[in-house]
Scaffold this active site. Structure first.
Site, PDB file in Angstrom:
ATOM      1  N   CYS A   2       0.863  -1.181   0.000  1.00  0.00           N
ATOM      2  CA  CYS A   2       0.000   0.000   0.000  1.00  0.00           C
ATOM      3  C   CYS A   2       0.903   1.234   0.000  1.00  0.00           C
ATOM      4  O   CYS A   2       2.082   1.156   0.335  1.00  0.00           O
ATOM      5  CB  CYS A   2      -0.870   0.054   1.241  1.00  0.00           C
ATOM      6  N   ARG A  27       3.873   0.805  -6.939  1.00  0.00           N
ATOM      7  CA  ARG A  27       3.954  -0.212  -5.888  1.00  0.00           C
ATOM      8  C   ARG A  27       2.900  -1.294  -6.077  1.00  0.00           C
ATOM      9  O   ARG A  27       2.970  -2.339  -5.450  1.00  0.00           O
ATOM     10  CB  ARG A  27       3.782   0.457  -4.516  1.00  0.00           C
ATOM     11  N   ASN A 103      -0.858   1.644   6.333  1.00  0.00           N
ATOM     12  CA  ASN A 103      -0.065   0.617   5.644  1.00  0.00           C
ATOM     13  C   ASN A 103       0.326  -0.424   6.673  1.00  0.00           C
ATOM     14  O   ASN A 103       0.693  -0.063   7.787  1.00  0.00           O
ATOM     15  CB  ASN A 103       1.240   1.206   5.095  1.00  0.00           C
ATOM     16  N   GLY A 104       0.317  -1.691   6.287  1.00  0.00           N
ATOM     17  CA  GLY A 104       0.745  -2.740   7.206  1.00  0.00           C
ATOM     18  C   GLY A 104      -0.407  -3.645   7.573  1.00  0.00           C
ATOM     19  O   GLY A 104      -1.459  -3.637   6.922  1.00  0.00           O
TER      20      GLY A 104
END
Ligand code: F6R
Length: 613
Positions: A2, A27, A103-104
């Site tokens: 992301c 990405r 993100n994550g």
């Protein structure tokens, strides 16, 4: 994976966020969204699919009455919950006042969701992220302070995260916070940015701050304050952005992948000049020197994923020969879930283009905890993996925008080559004359690469012949096996043709059953001891009516018309041949994918840096 971006300042917020997201597109992602704060309301816009869909949603809405002052944006690569508009970020609190992008992965999201639902919070998505919004919102209701709510809320989260968070009642700030996921703050004049990666803010600001784990930044228009989670103000180093905007332009090429393939001679020339000043002089490690205790090293493990794993396999073949030390190579995702024998006598090398691959980071972290010395090869010296390094070898290949790794792979091979020579020189495992000739081979590579790139007709015409096959087999032996595997990976990831790389000697133990006129074979035939055996394996394939093509040296002697197609590369040594053959296979994959009309730079389902385990 992301990507996220945040902006506060006088510029058009919406366009600034879209520009940032556009530069993070490489990405890989499947939905996008932004949240705008105009000092009165928070408005969220999301769309499934490409960024254009989000742009369309935004342009179809009624003209806003007020200009936004700040905003956050996100492109998502689905992990928890399908790629739908509901699951796209930003996610809003139930009262519509608190909004965040993430993100994550929040590993304890199920338990948290259960708890929050029981407390009355209503979920609108299947994402792990939404638990963070409600957990922080619950804290906000207690403290009425965004900073305090974020500090308390994120302490409840397990896993990896980078967040940008805004609240309607505090329209003067965006809060950024991270743990195990990258986040930078871009410093402008009367404006500041937040981003998950430099391309999002390239050309907008000159200076950045890298946030470390468990640091929180309060980003205001004229001020950035960075604090630890216990409230201490931190004095952060301000760094200059080391890239110019040109690195994210195609420079006239149709795709970034083609541009990046063509950049390879320059990258290898620069690297060779930096580390091998002359074939008769010792290898030069670089300005920071080698910080490893070489006497301690009894075994070497190289850990990586995907293309970087193929580079690791190349090093194993090379180094066991040069150094006479056992070299173990393993996919990071496998290494982390077994009782491996890493100890204080181990040198563990993590190879990662992005430096953000979660599996590789975890593996390296585990190895460090076991006392191993850690060497990191990465294209991003500012990346998360570097935190665990005793020593870092930067690849200096420049930002790689195409999802399929090309220039970074070649740079990894060249870096493993000179690092191997350095070790061999230090432990005197090779004669001075052999060392000198191996150095000379690397120094000569860039010109040979240029020769390959200056004549792409043969590879284009082979691509034309192969583009309509559904499957393909790549074979190689010894040091060229990884070249075959990498060639197959490149073809499958960007063309979606099913391609697999095999040790040529293994064909007869199973895969040969696949061969017929519908299964072309691409053979990688380098010079050296395996050449004759490779010819025999190609004979076996021809006897099964397979179309057999080969990449081989200019002067390699084969009967006329033995191969159905040939890709020749300039003469070189056995150990450097893969760096040349690899370029032909990259071009082959590129031209096949382009002929099929694939989205070469952003193949489906893939992301440039895989930040989840
Ligand atoms: C393939 C490709 C991937 C990466 C892999 C590891 O073209 O790019 O297989 O090599 O995801 O990424 P890094 O090297 O960033 O750790």
């Amino acid at each position: 994976m992301c990507g996220l971006v945040g902006y506060i300042g006088n510029n058009a917020v919406e366009q600034t966020l879209l520009d940032g997201l556009k530069n993070l597109e490489y990405r890989g992602y499947d939905s996008a969204g932004i949240a705008l704060n105009d000092n009165q309301n928070i408005d969220v816009f999301k769309a499934k699919g490409k960024l254009n869909n989000l742009t369309e949603v935004l342009s179809n809405r009624p003209k806003p009455a007020k200009n936004s002052m700040l905003g956050i944006g996100h492109i998502r690569w689905a992990t928890h919950g399908k790629a739908t508009t509901e699951n796209a970020h930003p996610h809003l609190s139930n009262d519509g006042k608190l909004v965040l992008v993430h993100n994550g992965i929040i590993e304890n999201y199920q338990q948290l969701r259960h708890e929050l639902e029981a407390a009355g919070f209503v979920f609108h998505s299947q994402t792990d992220t939404e638990t963070a919004v409600h957990a922080i919102d619950r804290e906000y209701k207690k403290s009425q302070s965004l900073e305090q709510a974020v500090t308390a809320g994120i302490k409840l989260l397990e896993g990896a995260f980078a967040f940008c968070i805004m609240h309607k009642d505090e329209p003067d700030k965006i809060i950024a916070v991270r743990k195990n996921a990258p986040l930078i703050i871009g410093l402008g004049e009367n404006e500041n940015y937040i981003a998950s990666d430099i391309p999002a803010i390239i050309g907008k600001v000159k200076n950045i701050i890298h946030l470390n784990d468990c640091e929180l930044a309060i980003v205001e228009k004229n001020k950035v304050t960075v604090k630890s989670l216990d409230g201490q103000i931190l004095n952060k180093e301000i760094e200059a952005i080391g890239f110019n905007p040109e690195v994210i332009s195609k420079n006239g090429y149709k795709h970034f992948m083609l541009k990046e393939i063509n950049e390879q001679p320059v990258i290898i020339r620069r690297m060779a000049q930096a580390h091998l000043p002359e074939s008769g002089l010792p290898v030069c490690w670089g300005s920071k020197g080698c910080m490893l205790d070489l006497n301690r090293i009894k075994n070497i493990s190289i850990i990586a994923c995907g293309t970087s794993l193929h580079a690791a396999m190349y090093a194993k073949t090379l180094w066991e020969d040069w150094l006479q030390i056992p070299v173990h190579v393993e996919a990071a995702s496998e290494y982390i879930y077994r009782a491996n024998i890493t100890n204080a006598n181990s040198l563990v090398i993590g190879i990662s283009q992005s430096g953000e691959t979660a599996d590789t980071i975890t593996a390296v972290k585990q190895a460090k905890e076991k006392g191993a010395q850690i060497l990191i090869l990465t294209n991003r010296e500012d990346s998360s993996i570097v935190r665990y390094a005793d020593c870092t070898v930067p690849l200096n290949a420049g930002i790689e925008v195409s999802v399929a790794a090309t220039k970074s792979y070649t740079a990894q091979l060249a870096a493993l080559y000179w690092v191997g020579l350095y070790f061999a020189e230090q432990n005197k495992s090779l004669s001075a004359s052999l060392l000198a000739s191996l150095k000379q081979d690397l120094l000569e590579l860039p010109a040979k690469m240029e020769e390959i790139l200056s004549n792409q007709q043969a590879v284009q015409s082979l691509a034309d012949k192969l583009k309509n096959f559904k499957d393909m087999v790549y074979i190689g032996r010894g040091i060229n096996l990884t070249c075959a595997m990498e060639g197959a990976l490149k073809l499958k990831e960007i063309s979606y043709i099913n391609a697999n790389g095999y040790a040529a000697g293994e064909l007869k133990h199973g895969p040969i059953a696949l061969l017929d006129e519908q299964m072309p074979v691409m053979a990688v035939l380098g010079p050296g001891v395996t050449f004759a055996k490779m010819i025999s394996n190609c004979e076996e394939a021809k006897a099964r009516n397979a179309f057999v093509a080969a990449v081989l040296s200019e002067k390699a002697a084969v009967k006329e018309s033995f191969f159905d197609a040939e890709l020749r590369v300039p003469e070189t040594n056995e150990t450097t041949f893969p760096l040349l053959a690899n370029i032909q296979l990259q071009l082959l994959a590129y031209y096949v994918a382009d002929a099929l009309g694939r989205e070469v730079d952003q193949p489906r389902n893939l992301a440039k840096s895989v930040t989840v385990e």
